[in-house]
Design a protein around this motif. Structure first.
Motif, PDB file in Angstrom:
ATOM      1  N   CYS A   1     -53.342  63.217 106.779  1.00 37.67           N
ATOM      2  CA  CYS A   1     -53.080  61.798 106.992  1.00 37.67           C
ATOM      3  C   CYS A   1     -53.430  61.005 105.740  1.00 37.67           C
ATOM      4  CB  CYS A   1     -53.872  61.287 108.188  1.00 37.67           C
ATOM      5  SG  CYS A   1     -53.277  62.022 109.711  1.00 37.67           S
ATOM      6  N   PHE A   2     -52.601  60.008 105.439  1.00 40.14           N
ATOM      7  CA  PHE A   2     -52.854  59.238 104.230  1.00 40.14           C
ATOM      8  C   PHE A   2     -52.524  57.768 104.407  1.00 40.14           C
ATOM      9  CE2 PHE A   2     -48.553  60.990 103.846  1.00 40.14           C
ATOM     10  CZ  PHE A   2     -47.795  59.878 103.507  1.00 40.14           C
ATOM     11  N   ASP A   3     -52.996  57.002 103.449  1.00 36.34           N
ATOM     12  CA  ASP A   3     -52.783  55.575 103.391  1.00 36.34           C
ATOM     13  C   ASP A   3     -51.902  55.318 102.170  1.00 36.34           C
ATOM     14  OD1 ASP A   3     -53.013  52.900 103.844  1.00 36.34           O
ATOM     15  OD2 ASP A   3     -55.125  52.735 103.322  1.00 36.34           O
ATOM     16  N   ILE A   4     -51.199  54.220 102.148  1.00 36.76           N
ATOM     17  CA  ILE A   4     -50.473  53.827 100.945  1.00 36.76           C
ATOM     18  C   ILE A   4     -50.967  52.437 100.563  1.00 36.76           C
ATOM     19  CG2 ILE A   4     -48.208  53.266  99.959  1.00 36.76           C
ATOM     20  CD1 ILE A   4     -46.953  55.260 101.874  1.00 36.76           C
ATOM     21  N   THR A   5     -51.442  52.296  99.337  1.00 41.34           N
ATOM     22  CA  THR A   5     -51.949  50.986  98.919  1.00 41.34           C
ATOM     23  C   THR A   5     -51.481  50.660  97.507  1.00 41.34           C
ATOM     24  OG1 THR A   5     -53.985  51.989  98.114  1.00 41.34           O
ATOM     25  CG2 THR A   5     -54.057  51.077 100.310  1.00 41.34           C
ATOM     26  N   ASP A   6     -51.548  49.400  97.173  1.00 41.07           N
ATOM     27  CA  ASP A   6     -51.209  48.954  95.821  1.00 41.07           C
ATOM     28  C   ASP A   6     -52.489  48.679  95.046  1.00 41.07           C
ATOM     29  OD1 ASP A   6     -48.643  48.944  96.857  1.00 41.07           O
ATOM     30  OD2 ASP A   6     -48.046  47.176  95.713  1.00 41.07           O
TER      31      ASP A   6
ATOM     32  N   ARG B   1     -48.553  52.034  92.989  1.00 41.61           N
ATOM     33  CA  ARG B   1     -48.675  52.253  94.434  1.00 41.61           C
ATOM     34  C   ARG B   1     -49.239  53.655  94.595  1.00 41.61           C
ATOM     35  NH1 ARG B   1     -44.032  49.705  97.497  1.00 41.61           N
ATOM     36  NH2 ARG B   1     -45.349  47.933  96.969  1.00 41.61           N
TER      37      ARG B   1
ATOM     38  N   LYS C   1     -50.926  56.925  97.115  1.00 41.32           N
ATOM     39  CA  LYS C   1     -51.085  57.622  98.389  1.00 41.32           C
ATOM     40  C   LYS C   1     -52.534  58.094  98.379  1.00 41.32           C
ATOM     41  CE  LYS C   1     -48.702  61.537  99.806  1.00 41.32           C
ATOM     42  NZ  LYS C   1     -47.773  62.605  99.373  1.00 41.32           N
TER      43      LYS C   1
ATOM     44  N   ASP D   1     -56.512  59.547 104.108  1.00 43.41           N
ATOM     45  CA  ASP D   1     -57.045  58.698 105.170  1.00 43.41           C
ATOM     46  C   ASP D   1     -57.391  59.646 106.306  1.00 43.41           C
ATOM     47  OD1 ASP D   1     -57.800  56.489 106.585  1.00 43.41           O
ATOM     48  OD2 ASP D   1     -55.942  55.379 106.248  1.00 43.41           O
TER      49      ASP D   1
ATOM     50  N   PHE E   1     -58.137  53.294 111.169  1.00 42.35           N
ATOM     51  CA  PHE E   1     -56.908  54.037 110.884  1.00 42.35           C
ATOM     52  C   PHE E   1     -55.690  53.463 111.612  1.00 42.35           C
ATOM     53  CE2 PHE E   1     -54.286  58.001 111.482  1.00 42.35           C
ATOM     54  CZ  PHE E   1     -53.973  58.193 110.150  1.00 42.35           C
TER      55      PHE E   1
END
Lengths: 284, 341
Positions: free
Chosen positions: B248-253, B262, B264, B267, B274
């Motif tokens: 599982c992962f998050d995407i952030t800037d 950007r 990955k 998470d 979550f």
């Protein structure tokens, strides 16, 4: 096209409409004409909209696929990304990934039927996409009913379009505000709709489920209370559709947060029938 | 074919040589008494004398923090740039339970939309696995059909034969080509030492039936057992970070005013935020709901989607847990609830 599935299209804001003090609609057009030519979507699909520097946020496509050359999204200012999006102007660039997810089975299940739309608050956004889709192909359907409610007058989105639908002879529109929602402080002067909660208003509307398809979107509590009313009115669970919203990051079945049991909202949804919804574990 | 051997010394040299020559070489290093797999550089304290590394080989193919695109913002608009993924990768030091995770992760990252960040890395990588020499009470690979000498997901398997070396088993074309290309580091003989007997499947006893576990999970989404299993969980997510299959992962800037990237990032379904909606509604508010998701995802959801359990039985999550939540105990409890062995 890039082989990077996280690469967004670049889209320019070409129109802005403030729906409520905290809810805004953007019209977006592709900056690359090639992208525009190839792009298609279906009613019910969603995308990830990015404010570069802020991040991505998930909303449905709120415009109808019958209106080509642009997409529209309607969002409420809630967090970092939506705040940054809200601060943009005409001509600014927004990223868009999509369309993702399944769609309303319009050809398969809606053709030749009476269509009833039930929406609450900003839940009208995904429903509006289907409403225009249906109205643009009006002769393929029988009666069209729209039941729309919001907490207060101020929270009604797409006010101009509600007026437009209200005037049409081929649409039966029932609008309502929650009790107390018609006060002057909400910008309301002379409310000519109903007063009451959506499920109650629906129940008293005279709408029947015979040969009917229903589309319901809104706050979870509204959906929960509306589904039994639809059943009572004679709508089959297989012909009652709603959408699920869950937190998403990737939109393409990888990041692992939108699933309800084995149902990935991004891949198997967001559209599902009340019959399918009843099969899911209660964790959404 | 003649036998081929590799000594620890040569393996160390090889990893450092690779890292100095543009290859992303991952290997086991000893830090403060624990062994972890990490990117090797000239000074890395590479050490092959361990039972199992604390982390898995996961981050060689799925980095904890990874750029997926970059952009520049100007008065004229936004320019977005892709990330090239052309580096060769060599991963040495995982066990069969690490390597077995790769085909499992491939299913997810290749599901419909192809995530090139995992898939391309996988394509560019050579996986060199150490067959297990010992097992502890947290190990349960055999319960999931794997083996301490398993070959799934590996290109080369190294079997310990002496204090300072392994017998080399090349398993794929990739592995064969690698052994050929770096033939100078390998040797044709090495004195074997009897104190390195082969660890057999029976040394890691089968403890539950994953089919039965799935069946129970499918019929018991609401069950008080979940609360019992997760009652100690702190929601710290250590289990997911050390897990070879948790993805599982998050995407952030990450950005300044005029440019940004950007990313990955890892998470975890066990973390409270979550699934938190912007509206503050949270479908998995309670510890047990999140721990249920972790087990359910691995033992049922993944099977529904990809016909495979997303767990290789490495036991790292149990070892890493500060609250002594033990996945093997949890799954055994489920297996028992489903009617024993």
């Amino acid at each position: 096209m890039s082989d990077n599935v996280y690469m967004p299209y670049l889209m320019k804001i070409t129109d802005i409409r403030d729906e409520t003090p905290d809810t805004r609609t953007y019209r977006l057009e592709f900056t690359n004409p090639e992208d525009a030519k190839k792009f298609t979507f279906k009613a019910g699909q969603f995308g990830l909209y990015s404010a570069f520097g802020g991040g991505e946020s998930t909303f449905c496509v709120a415009s109808s696929p019958t209106r080509e050359g642009y997409i529209e999204c309607t969002f409420r200012v809630m967090g970092r990304v939506t705040t940054q999006l809200r601060n943009m102007n005409i001509g600014d660039i927004v990223g868009f990934r999509g369309p993702y997810g399944n769609s309303f089975p319009i050809e398969e299940k809606f053709y030749g039927k009476n269509i009833t739309f039930i929406a609450g608050g900003i839940g009208l956004a995904p429903v509006r996409c289907v409403i225009w889709n249906i109205l643009d192909l009006r002769d393929k359907f029988k009666d069209v009913n729209i039941v729309y409610g919001a907490r207060t007058y101020q929270d009604l989105v797409y006010k101009h379009e509600i007026e437009e639908w209200e005037k049409r002879k081929d649409v039966n529109l029932v609008k309502t505000l929650d009790p107390g929602g018609d006060k002057a402080e909400y910008g309301c002067s002379g409310w000519n709709g109903k007063m009451g909660f959506v499920p109650t208003v629906l129940k008293e509307s005279g709408i029947k489920g015979d040969n009917g398809v229903a589309v319901v979107c809104g706050p979870p509590i509204m959906i929960k209370l509306t589904l039994p009313v639809l059943k009572e009115l004679g709508f089959a669970e297989e012909n009652t559709f709603t959408t699920l919203e869950n937190k998403m990051k990737c939109g393409i079945g990888k990041c692992g947060r939108c699933n309800v049991g084995s149902f990935y909202v991004c891949k198997h949804g967001p559209v599902l029938s009340a019959a399918e919804l009843a099969q899911l574990p209660d964790e959404y | 074919m003649a036998d081929v051997f590799l000594t620890h010394d040569k393996a160390r040299e090889l990893l450092i040589h690779l890292s100095a020559n543009g290859v992303e070489a991952f290997g086991p290093v000893e830090k403060d008494g624990i062994h972890i797999i990490e990117k090797i550089h000239e000074q890395s304290p590479i050490n092959f004398d361990y039972f199992i590394t604390t982390n898995s080989i996961k981050e060689a193919l799925f980095p904890r923090y990874e750029k997926i695109l970059s952009y520049k913002i100007s008065q004229e608009g936004v320019e977005v740039e892709d990330v090239p993924l052309d580096k060769s990768i060599v991963i040495m030091g995982g066990h069969p339970c690490d390597a077995a995770s790769i085909p499992l992760m491939e299913k997810l990252f290749g599901w419909d939309y192809k995530d090139k960040f995992f898939l391309k890395r996988r394509e560019n990588s050579v996986v060199i696995t150490l067959a297990c020499e010992e097992a502890d009470n947290d190990c349960f690979c055999t319960s999931l059909g794997y083996s301490p000498r398993g070959e799934v997901g590996s290109d080369i398997l190294l079997e310990r034969v002496s204090d300072n070396g392994w017998k080399v088993k090349t398993l794929t074309d990739k592995g064969k080509n690698f052994a050929k290309e770096y033939a100078d580091y390998f040797q044709s003989s090495l004195e074997a030492d009897k104190k390195y007997p082969k660890l057999a499947d029976k040394d890691v006893p089968v403890q539950f039936d994953p089919k039965k576990v799935k069946k129970w999970i499918d019929g018991h989404f609401e069950d008080s057992l979940w609360e019992k299993i997760a009652s100690n969980c702190w929601s710290c997510a250590a289990c997911t970070y050390v897990c070879p299959t948790c993805h599982c992962f998050d995407i952030t800037d990450d950005a300044t005013m005029w440019s940004g990237i950007r990313t990955k990032n890892w998470d975890a379904c066990t973390l409270p935020y979550f699934t938190l909606h912007a509206s503050m509604h949270n479908p998995r508010e309670e510890h047990f709901q999140r721990y249920r998701q972790r087990i359910n995802h691995k033992y049922s959801i993944y099977v529904n989607l990809f016909e495979a359990v997303s767990c290789t039985g490495c036991g790292r999550c149990s070892r890493a847990c500060g609250a002594r939540v033990n996945i093997l105990e949890a799954v055994k409890m489920i297996d028992n609830a489903a009617g024993g062995k």
